[in-house]
Design an enzyme around this catalytic site. Structure first.
Site, mmCIF file in Angstrom:
data_model
loop_
_atom_site.group_PDB
_atom_site.id
_atom_site.type_symbol
_atom_site.label_atom_id
_atom_site.label_comp_id
_atom_site.label_asym_id
_atom_site.label_seq_id
_atom_site.Cartn_x
_atom_site.Cartn_y
_atom_site.Cartn_z
ATOM 1 N N ASN A 9 -10.770 -3.704 6.989
ATOM 2 C CA ASN A 9 -10.133 -2.974 5.901
ATOM 3 C C ASN A 9 -11.756 -2.230 5.436
ATOM 4 O O ASN A 9 -11.967 -2.375 4.709
ATOM 5 C CB ASN A 9 -8.715 -2.530 5.042
ATOM 6 C CG ASN A 9 -8.943 -1.189 4.071
ATOM 7 O OD1 ASN A 9 -9.572 -0.215 4.849
ATOM 8 N ND2 ASN A 9 -7.923 -1.013 3.682
ATOM 9 N N ARG A 240 -7.212 13.160 -5.544
ATOM 10 C CA ARG A 240 -6.775 14.604 -4.237
ATOM 11 C C ARG A 240 -5.610 15.436 -4.815
ATOM 12 O O ARG A 240 -4.593 14.772 -6.179
ATOM 13 C CB ARG A 240 -6.248 13.983 -2.994
ATOM 14 C CG ARG A 240 -7.370 12.952 -2.884
ATOM 15 C CD ARG A 240 -6.974 12.241 -1.535
ATOM 16 N NE ARG A 240 -7.498 11.445 -0.334
ATOM 17 C CZ ARG A 240 -6.663 9.896 -0.246
ATOM 18 N NH1 ARG A 240 -5.351 9.693 0.262
ATOM 19 N NH2 ARG A 240 -7.759 8.712 0.551
ATOM 20 N N GLU A 383 0.548 -3.778 3.129
ATOM 21 C CA GLU A 383 -0.037 -3.469 4.491
ATOM 22 C C GLU A 383 -0.515 -4.204 5.207
ATOM 23 O O GLU A 383 -0.051 -4.031 6.456
ATOM 24 C CB GLU A 383 -0.970 -2.421 3.442
ATOM 25 C CG GLU A 383 -0.265 -0.761 3.277
ATOM 26 C CD GLU A 383 -1.365 -0.066 2.737
ATOM 27 O OE1 GLU A 383 -1.868 -0.403 1.568
ATOM 28 O OE2 GLU A 383 -1.706 1.000 3.558
#
Ligand code: ADP
Length: 400
Positions: A9, A240, A383
């Protein structure tokens, strides 16, 4: 034959890796190289020897992956003993092209590069990780696993923004959704916990980590999700903003003379909990809140209120909900967030059991009351394991 997949990743200044047994999910090793390109970088490797920490300058992603390979040599496990069957890369944006993982070749690299305008903050780093791994592992099959892929089942009425036709037709402006690897993993685990087939279940999955997103999953397929063309839309996140009136952008340009880059940066990296409470770490926010900090309290309320709105929306979308599933750092660990987000929804058949909800555990579990019509579950996400499984099954299919 080895089932081990090296999962990579790559972020803009970091590279995370894990060597996962795709069959069992067990990580033989994992690590992260941070502050790539800065005067001093940092590398943590969890291997056979336990945890090893190194501080050194790491100029590039290539140096980062070389440092990881060196750590395998020095601290184990030896890559001569554990053969790597495939390399799986997390790629954030797969656009409308990729509903499934894809084998990496020159065409795939070009396609991911074409998607950079849709994901300028993510895809370039993911591509860098791919290029570096292809150079260092020229003989291994490599697979791209897209964060958007799981949400490619959204219907046009769910993914289309009400904007001019040429924006949609010529510029790819639509909702794509992200965190798909996590939503897919968690939805499947929830079905296992409930002892039912994914095809028979309607789920609302709440991935609450640094990034946060909700997904409505019908019969194992995503039918709506809160992130949009980029990961900025939807829930309040660590840094965010989530949903906001798009006219705020024009206002900042017109009235304050802000540039696009400044606005993009502020909404992605300086907003959310960081803007509301002074920091994006939910554990610190919880401590401040318990100490009576009013800013932290308001941030918590805004965060949970937004989750509740999405639960209500996706309840309506699905019509009938079998389970609400919390995952990722905050979803798995904050009983307060689960309680506040679902408070007052008893008429919708949602009833937490306070004792179950307040009991910490690293296991997948039910936290709703026995008579709750809708089960409420906490399911740890993984994940890396999902990427390893998807990568290995594609490679095996290609070899067959
Ligand atoms: P990422 O999106 O980076 O993978 P994670 O899923 O690890 O994020 O979630 C990170 C968030 O989870 C952080 O805000 C962190 O403070 C929060 N978190 C982790 N552990 C706890 C805890 N025990 N209680 C509350 N929040 C937690």
């Amino acid at each position: 034959m080895s089932d081990h997949v090296l999962v990579i990743n790559a972020g803009s200044s970091s590279l995370k890796y894990s060597l996962i047994d795709a069959a069992s999910g067990e990580a033989a090793a994992s690590g992260v190289v941070e502050r790539i390109g800065e005067p001093e970088g940092h590398h943590v490797h969890h291997g056979t020897d336990g945890e090893s920490n190194t501080s050194l300058k790491i100029a590039s992603h290539e140096d980062a992956l070389r440092a990881a390979l060196k750590a395998f040599e020095t601290h184990g496990p030896s890559l001569d003993d554990i053969e790597i069957a495939a390399v799986g890369h997390r790629v954030v944006h797969g656009g409308s092209q990729f509903a499934d993982p894809a084998l990496i070749d020159d065409d795939l690299v070009a396609a991911v590069n074409d998607l950079v305008p849709l994901a300028p903050l993510h895809n370039p780093a993911n591509l860098e990780g791919i290029q570096v791994a292809r150079r260092l592992f020229p003989d291994l099959q490599q697979v791209a696993v897209f964060d958007t892929a799981f949400h490619q089942t959204l219907a046009p009425h769910a993914y289309t923004y009400a904007v001019p036709l040429d924006w949609r037709d010529d510029h790819g402006i639509r909702r794509y959704g992200f965190h798909g690897t996590s939503h897919a993993f968690v939805a499947a685990e929830a079905a296992r916990l409930l002892g039912q087939e994914p095809a028979d279940l309607n789920l609302i999955v709440l991935h609450l980590g640094n990034g946060c997103s909700a997904a409505a999953v019908r019969g194992g397929q995503s039918v709506d999700t809160s992130m949009g063309m980029t990961p900025l839309e939807g829930l309040v996140m660590g840094t965010r903003s989530g949903d906001l009136d798009p006219a705020i952008h024009a206002h900042l340009v017109r009235e304050l003379g802000w540039t696009v880059e400044e606005i993009d940066h502020a909404l992605n990296y300086e907003s959310g909990l960081k803007a509301l409470a002074g920091g994006n770490d939910f554990r610190e926010l919880s401590i401040s809140r318990e100490a009576g900090d009013a800013r932290a309290q308001l941030a918590f309320e805004i965060y949970c209120y937004r989750i509740k709105k999405y639960v209500g929306a996706y309840y309506a979308v699905l019509g009938n909900v079998d389970a609400i599933v919390f995952t990722a750092g905050v979803g798995q660990h904050s009983a307060d967030v689960r309680a506040a987000s679902l408070a007052g929804l008893e008429r919708l058949g949602i009833q937490l059991d306070a004792e179950r909800n307040n009991t910490s555990s690293g296991e997948a579990r039910t936290v709703s009351a026995d008579d709750s019509a809708v089960a409420v579950l906490v399911v740890p996400t993984n994940e890396e394991w999902q990427i390893a499984r998807e990568a290995l099954s594609l490679v095996r299919l290609a070899e067959a």
